[in-house]
Design an enzyme around this catalytic site. Structure first.
Site, mmCIF file in Angstrom:
data_model
loop_
_atom_site.group_PDB
_atom_site.id
_atom_site.type_symbol
_atom_site.label_atom_id
_atom_site.label_comp_id
_atom_site.label_asym_id
_atom_site.label_seq_id
_atom_site.Cartn_x
_atom_site.Cartn_y
_atom_site.Cartn_z
ATOM 1 N N SER A 42 167.277 31.030 87.903
ATOM 2 C CA SER A 42 166.509 29.552 88.169
ATOM 3 C C SER A 42 166.879 29.197 89.561
ATOM 4 O O SER A 42 166.585 28.377 89.914
ATOM 5 C CB SER A 42 167.150 28.741 87.023
ATOM 6 O OG SER A 42 168.717 28.650 87.381
ATOM 7 N N ASN A 129 177.921 24.586 82.420
ATOM 8 C CA ASN A 129 177.213 23.532 81.668
ATOM 9 C C ASN A 129 177.326 22.169 82.001
ATOM 10 O O ASN A 129 176.663 21.380 82.114
ATOM 11 C CB ASN A 129 177.516 23.625 80.029
ATOM 12 C CG ASN A 129 177.163 25.208 79.469
ATOM 13 O OD1 ASN A 129 176.359 25.852 80.189
ATOM 14 N ND2 ASN A 129 177.671 25.290 78.203
ATOM 15 N N THR A 174 136.454 -8.472 84.686
ATOM 16 C CA THR A 174 136.996 -7.825 83.274
ATOM 17 C C THR A 174 135.839 -7.006 83.150
ATOM 18 O O THR A 174 134.748 -7.269 83.057
ATOM 19 C CB THR A 174 137.315 -8.952 82.298
ATOM 20 O OG1 THR A 174 136.118 -9.770 82.219
ATOM 21 C CG2 THR A 174 138.238 -10.039 82.984
ATOM 22 N N HIS A 175 136.248 -5.896 82.219
ATOM 23 C CA HIS A 175 135.322 -4.916 81.975
ATOM 24 C C HIS A 175 134.545 -4.499 83.056
ATOM 25 O O HIS A 175 133.439 -4.001 83.213
ATOM 26 C CB HIS A 175 134.353 -5.279 80.894
ATOM 27 C CG HIS A 175 134.869 -6.271 79.810
ATOM 28 N ND1 HIS A 175 135.159 -5.695 78.626
ATOM 29 C CD2 HIS A 175 135.300 -7.649 79.606
ATOM 30 C CE1 HIS A 175 135.596 -6.492 77.775
ATOM 31 N NE2 HIS A 175 135.784 -7.576 78.467
ATOM 32 N N SER A 296 133.055 15.885 104.582
ATOM 33 C CA SER A 296 132.645 16.947 103.862
ATOM 34 C C SER A 296 132.199 18.159 104.644
ATOM 35 O O SER A 296 131.714 17.869 105.599
ATOM 36 C CB SER A 296 131.219 16.369 103.027
ATOM 37 O OG SER A 296 130.573 17.444 102.642
ATOM 38 N N LYS A 302 129.580 12.008 105.360
ATOM 39 C CA LYS A 302 130.597 11.589 104.307
ATOM 40 C C LYS A 302 131.705 11.063 104.671
ATOM 41 O O LYS A 302 132.449 11.883 105.646
ATOM 42 C CB LYS A 302 130.559 12.576 103.111
ATOM 43 C CG LYS A 302 129.410 13.158 102.217
ATOM 44 C CD LYS A 302 129.347 12.125 101.062
ATOM 45 C CE LYS A 302 130.566 12.422 100.329
ATOM 46 N NZ LYS A 302 130.435 12.420 98.830
ATOM 47 N N ASN A 304 135.412 10.625 102.552
ATOM 48 C CA ASN A 304 135.880 10.691 101.217
ATOM 49 C C ASN A 304 137.313 10.263 101.038
ATOM 50 O O ASN A 304 138.046 10.498 101.828
ATOM 51 C CB ASN A 304 135.824 12.078 100.662
ATOM 52 C CG ASN A 304 134.319 12.724 100.598
ATOM 53 O OD1 ASN A 304 133.500 11.989 100.358
ATOM 54 N ND2 ASN A 304 134.213 14.101 100.826
ATOM 55 N N GLU A 309 142.207 9.798 95.514
ATOM 56 C CA GLU A 309 141.836 10.935 94.456
ATOM 57 C C GLU A 309 142.918 11.633 94.209
ATOM 58 O O GLU A 309 143.101 12.092 93.026
ATOM 59 C CB GLU A 309 140.470 11.706 94.861
ATOM 60 C CG GLU A 309 139.232 10.960 95.184
ATOM 61 C CD GLU A 309 138.236 11.618 95.737
ATOM 62 O OE1 GLU A 309 137.330 12.115 94.930
ATOM 63 O OE2 GLU A 309 138.148 11.649 96.959
ATOM 64 N N TYR A 336 174.882 22.912 74.939
ATOM 65 C CA TYR A 336 173.669 23.458 75.916
ATOM 66 C C TYR A 336 173.133 24.501 75.216
ATOM 67 O O TYR A 336 173.578 25.282 74.425
ATOM 68 C CB TYR A 336 174.677 23.922 77.173
ATOM 69 C CG TYR A 336 173.792 24.806 78.136
ATOM 70 C CD1 TYR A 336 173.060 23.816 79.165
ATOM 71 C CD2 TYR A 336 173.629 25.879 77.915
ATOM 72 C CE1 TYR A 336 172.207 24.466 79.849
ATOM 73 C CE2 TYR A 336 172.701 26.637 79.126
ATOM 74 C CZ TYR A 336 172.191 25.912 80.005
ATOM 75 O OH TYR A 336 171.232 26.277 80.889
ATOM 76 N N GLN A 341 167.490 24.776 80.730
ATOM 77 C CA GLN A 341 167.251 25.297 82.421
ATOM 78 C C GLN A 341 165.721 25.072 82.883
ATOM 79 O O GLN A 341 165.546 24.859 84.216
ATOM 80 C CB GLN A 341 167.343 26.706 82.476
ATOM 81 C CG GLN A 341 167.368 27.348 83.794
ATOM 82 C CD GLN A 341 167.731 28.692 84.215
ATOM 83 O OE1 GLN A 341 168.994 28.845 84.164
ATOM 84 N NE2 GLN A 341 166.971 29.758 84.025
ATOM 85 N N LYS A 344 164.601 21.185 85.405
ATOM 86 C CA LYS A 344 164.513 20.699 86.783
ATOM 87 C C LYS A 344 163.231 20.986 87.579
ATOM 88 O O LYS A 344 162.881 20.273 88.304
ATOM 89 C CB LYS A 344 165.779 21.826 87.521
ATOM 90 C CG LYS A 344 166.943 21.270 87.110
ATOM 91 C CD LYS A 344 168.195 22.166 87.806
ATOM 92 C CE LYS A 344 168.960 23.250 86.936
ATOM 93 N NZ LYS A 344 168.750 23.137 85.503
#
Ligand code: ARG
Length: 481
Positions: A42, A129, A174-175, A296, A302, A304, A309, A336, A341, A344
């Site tokens: 690990s 542990n 709303t909506h 773009s 463009k 963006n 996003e 344990y 493991q 993390k």
């Protein structure tokens, strides 16, 4: 790789280590399978906990010496050795070895390589542990604090923007249908409230994270006369955990942190979604800064909203980390289990993701341009004063349900004529209800509509100013001196 330490002048080959890289190698005759070694290791992930691992070891060794379990000379050698190892790690000259499995055994082996057999005494009355649980709690505590600071900063940014745009009016939805006009400041302060709660959730998680598992041993405690209160104090924990099995078994503190991060990302994702909509040609409410948008490769016109996003998209990985760890933990018997493991990687990724997202927003938000004429026109154009006309009729004595019908018919009439309610001539208005008088035009004006909503927490100017002042006071009170 299990023989690599033979070429490493720093690495001794103590008999207790089975003569190869494996520190638990005593009872093993066959070498570990190469794939097993890779999957079992690990260190690529948990080396992020190196500082905390050393901090925990320093506290443990000092306690062992104070309790007479370790000689003062050995403690001094361990301390100097660990500090040298820490310097190597910080300078990037530490050689992390997969055959040594994890951060704990890498550091312990390097220590023993430096100071000899005294290094082997550090692990007295301790297990990996309780060590890994200690490391992770120290690590999370530090990163939770950093995120809380960033959230405090983001709230400050939102309050500043609210002050700057106090008189910008935009449609409230709303909506995603235009509902009633609101102040942009009011809208921004809504997010400041959400981020204040996110900060609170992280602080709550931190309070339960800040408990010391050190000294729980493998699971059952230890027969050595250790002082768990001392190590807890040294490491800045509020107290030692009360039950050794619980101390090494649970990861609820990491789950709480992930839950707080998931909710935080959900909030950032909604803000992102709004900025994406608002910066579209159709809305045209805001322009995002060049520094936080991209072009773009094919369409030259463009610009963006990639940052928004990506924040919206990366919310998915944080949810994934939460679901992943919940799933890892759900079937585990005490205490344990190696499954743990897996904790993390997701937690660290979620912390990194949330931290990046907050930093991106801290950089981008102050540089957003607001097109107040556009937002105002959008608010004025869509009958957002219809409720106010109904309320006007109610004040003149009409029951609300009837007022609703009258205004509905007037909206239909205005749609026919291609105007707003406030542009209808008085005779047209009075044809639907003789209760309507000259005073109606004042009621239908956009500012009047906004400022009419003066209830506690509403969008009226005075009320938003009060909210700004309250938010400022809260930020000042929380700011670290
Ligand atoms: N690398 C391990 C982890 O992250 C450390 C604890 C290992 N303990 C054990 N008994 N194998 O969980």
């Amino acid at each position: 790789m299990s023989g690599a330490d033979r070429d490493d002048p720093a690495a001794p080959t103590p008999k207790s280590a089975g003569g190869d890289g494996r520190m638990w190698g005593g009872r093993f005759q066959e070498a570990t399978d190469a794939l097993v070694q890779r999957v079992n290791a690990s260190v690529d992930v948990d080396r992020a906990l190196a500082e905390e691992d050393i901090e925990g070891s320093l506290a443990h060794a000092a306690m062992l010496a104070a309790q007479g379990i370790l000689s003062d000379e050995d403690e001094a050698a361990i301390r100097e050795g660990l500090e040298a190892v820490r310097a190597d790690i910080r300078a990037g000259r530490f050689e992390w070895r997969e055959d040594l499995e994890d951060v704990h055994m890498n550091i312990e082996r390097a220590l023993t390589g430096r100071i000899g057999p005294a290094g082997g005494r550090l692990h007295t009355a301790r297990s990996r542990n309780d060590q890994v649980a200690t490391d992770l709690r120290l690590y999370l505590r530090r990163r939770q604090r950093a995120l809380e600071e960033l959230l405090l900063g983001l709230r400050g940014t939102l309050v500043e923007l609210a002050e700057r745009h106090l008189d910008v009016i935009l449609p409230g939805y709303t909506h995603l249908q235009v509902a009633q006009p609101v102040r942009l400041a009011h809208h921004l302060l809504a997010y400041a409230e959400m981020f204040a709660r996110d900060q609170g959730r992280l602080a709550d998680a931190r309070a339960r994270t800040n408990v010391s598992p050190l000294g729980a041993g493998a699971l059952a405690g230890t027969g050595f006369p250790i002082d768990r209160h001392l190590t807890a104090r040294t490491l800045g924990f509020d107290e030692p955990s009360r039950n050794s099995l619980d101390a090494v078994s649970d990861r609820d503190f990491a789950l709480e942190t992930l839950a707080a991060l998931a909710i935080l990302m959900m909030h950032l994702s909604r803000l992102s979604e709004e900025l994406i909509l608002w910066s579209s040609q159709e809305f045209g409410f805001v322009t995002l800064p060049d520094s936080h948008t991209t072009g773009s490769s094919i369409m030259p016109q463009k610009k963006n909203p990639d940052v928004c996003e990506l924040v919206r998209g990366k919310t998915g990985r944080v949810y994934g980390s939460l679901m992943g760890l919940l799933t890892v933990m759900k079937g585990l018997p005490l205490a344990y289990n190696k499954d743990m493991q897996e904790d993390k990687e997701g937690v660290i990724d979620a912390l990194d993701t949330a931290e990046d997202a907050l930093r991106l927003y801290l950089g981008m938000l102050p540089k957003i341009t607001v097109h107040a004429a556009r937002t105002r026109a959008a608010a004025a154009n869509a009958f957002s004063n219809a409720t106010d006309l109904a309320d006007y009729l109610v004040r003149k004595g009409l029951p609300f349900r009837e007022a609703h019908h009258v205004v509905g018919r007037l909206v239909a009439r205005a749609l026919e004529l291609g105007t707003g309610l406030e542009e209808l001539e008085l005779p047209v208005l009075r044809a639907e209800s003789p209760l309507i008088g000259d005073d109606v035009y004042d009621v239908l004006a956009l500012e009047t509509v906004v400022d009419a909503r003066s209830s506690y927490g509403g969008t009226a100017r005075a009320e938003v100013e009060r909210q700004i002042a309250a938010a400022r006071a809260a930020l000042d009170a929380e700011a670290t001196p």
